[in-house]
Design a protein around this motif. Sequence first.
Motif, short mmCIF file in Angstrom:
data_model
loop_
_atom_site.label_atom_id
_atom_site.label_comp_id
_atom_site.label_asym_id
_atom_site.label_seq_id
_atom_site.Cartn_x
_atom_site.Cartn_y
_atom_site.Cartn_z
N ILE A 287 -4.71 12.70 -0.34
CA ILE A 287 -4.74 11.31 -0.83
C ILE A 287 -3.81 10.48 0.06
CG2 ILE A 287 -4.30 9.80 -2.80
CD1 ILE A 287 -4.46 12.33 -4.59
N GLY A 288 -4.36 9.48 0.74
CA GLY A 288 -3.53 8.59 1.56
C GLY A 288 -3.04 9.28 2.81
N ALA A 289 -3.94 9.48 3.79
CA ALA A 289 -3.59 10.30 4.96
C ALA A 289 -2.74 9.55 5.99
CB ALA A 289 -4.87 10.82 5.60
N LEU B 177 0.84 -1.22 0.00
CA LEU B 177 0.00 0.00 0.00
C LEU B 177 0.87 1.26 0.00
CD1 LEU B 177 -2.94 -0.87 2.45
CD2 LEU B 177 -3.03 -0.68 -0.04
N GLY B 178 2.14 1.08 -0.23
CA GLY B 178 3.05 2.25 -0.30
C GLY B 178 3.13 2.98 1.03
N GLN B 179 3.10 2.23 2.15
CA GLN B 179 3.03 2.89 3.47
C GLN B 179 4.40 3.32 3.97
OE1 GLN B 179 0.53 0.02 5.54
NE2 GLN B 179 -1.29 1.22 5.04
N VAL C 100 -12.15 10.09 5.59
CA VAL C 100 -12.94 9.21 4.73
C VAL C 100 -12.17 7.91 4.54
CG1 VAL C 100 -13.96 8.91 2.43
CG2 VAL C 100 -13.95 11.18 3.50
N HIS C 101 -12.78 6.80 4.92
CA HIS C 101 -12.14 5.49 4.74
C HIS C 101 -12.56 4.95 3.37
CE1 HIS C 101 -12.04 0.96 5.88
NE2 HIS C 101 -11.03 1.31 5.12
N ILE D 297 -7.18 4.41 2.60
CA ILE D 297 -7.76 3.11 2.21
C ILE D 297 -7.67 2.07 3.33
CG2 ILE D 297 -5.65 2.05 1.29
CD1 ILE D 297 -7.26 1.06 -1.10
N ASP D 298 -6.68 2.18 4.22
CA ASP D 298 -6.38 1.12 5.18
C ASP D 298 -7.19 1.29 6.47
OD1 ASP D 298 -5.31 -0.77 6.87
OD2 ASP D 298 -3.22 -0.34 6.36
#
Length: 293
Positions: free
Chosen positions: A53-55, A24-26, A97-98, A76-77
């Motif tokens: 995008i991707g908090a 997930l590019g974390q 927002v999930h 997303i996670d």
Amino acid sequence: MSLTSPSYVRDLLAQHKIRLKKSLGQHFLVDANILKKIAAAAQLAPEDTVIEIGAGIGTLTQELAQCAGRVIAVEIDGRLIPLLQEHLRPYPNVVVVHQDFLQFDLRSVISERKLSIVGNLPYYVTAPIVEKLVEAHEILKSATLLVQHEVAEKLCAIPGSRDASAITIFVQSFADVQRLFSVSRHVFFPQPEVDSMLVRLQFCERPKFCAPEDIFFKVVRAAFNLRRKTLKQSLTCSPLLGLPMEIALEALERAQLDPKRRGETLSLEELDRLAQALATVLARRNCAAPRSR
Ligand code: SAM
């Protein structure tokens, strides 16, 4: 404790039994100075709505919340959502927002002003994210994106040069793109294998091409999908266009382009000229638009 302390972030994740996912590019930013520089580069005003995008766990979100009127933090996670909510509790102007950003409906965000986008992008999904932003260009003011160096090179390449690809043309048709500054891999936790670059897309009022949009993008995709082929071959062999040879040659002649040139060497202006010429030829011959999108 601060989210910019790698040991704090490591302990926090361990406490919640969260193992970060490379898939997930974390890779979280852990440098207060870089976070401030990114938020400043986004040029946010108190009237602005910004979508992040991707908090992640909210590190960059906290900075954005201090600059913009409203922040919509998309992540997303699901495992990170409770942490994100906890870290953003002091900021009533943030909505979490999930959701997968690729499924997020940008047009559902009601705002009097155009939206700003900011993201330390998950690298595995950079291209579809950029395409989604460009498709929503008319409701966007700018996108300030942290991307891999290699992607930044593509986005900022001069059309017609060796680094240019279809995404270069796609983005630069709707936005002025600026390389801002390099970000070392050492300011992320965990450390990624590559360095990053902050780029800013400033969306324009009008596209930079005059041809009908569907024909312009078919020509662009045909030119780049069949790299190292001549223009004549690209226009006739591409599954997107598949033009009869006589139409391809007439359009090339009208656009004053050498049929033996390779498609990927064309400037944005030349691609536009070719697409306009093709639109005219098709209209004169009363032909349907080429095959598919
Ligand atoms: N914003 C944080 C920061 O700067 O420290 C985290 C950035 S991290 C590079 C990318 C984040 O995007 C991760 O939290 C990851 O879970 C999330 N992500 C990955 N794919 C996503 C997607 N399709 N939609 C939304 N978020 C996504």
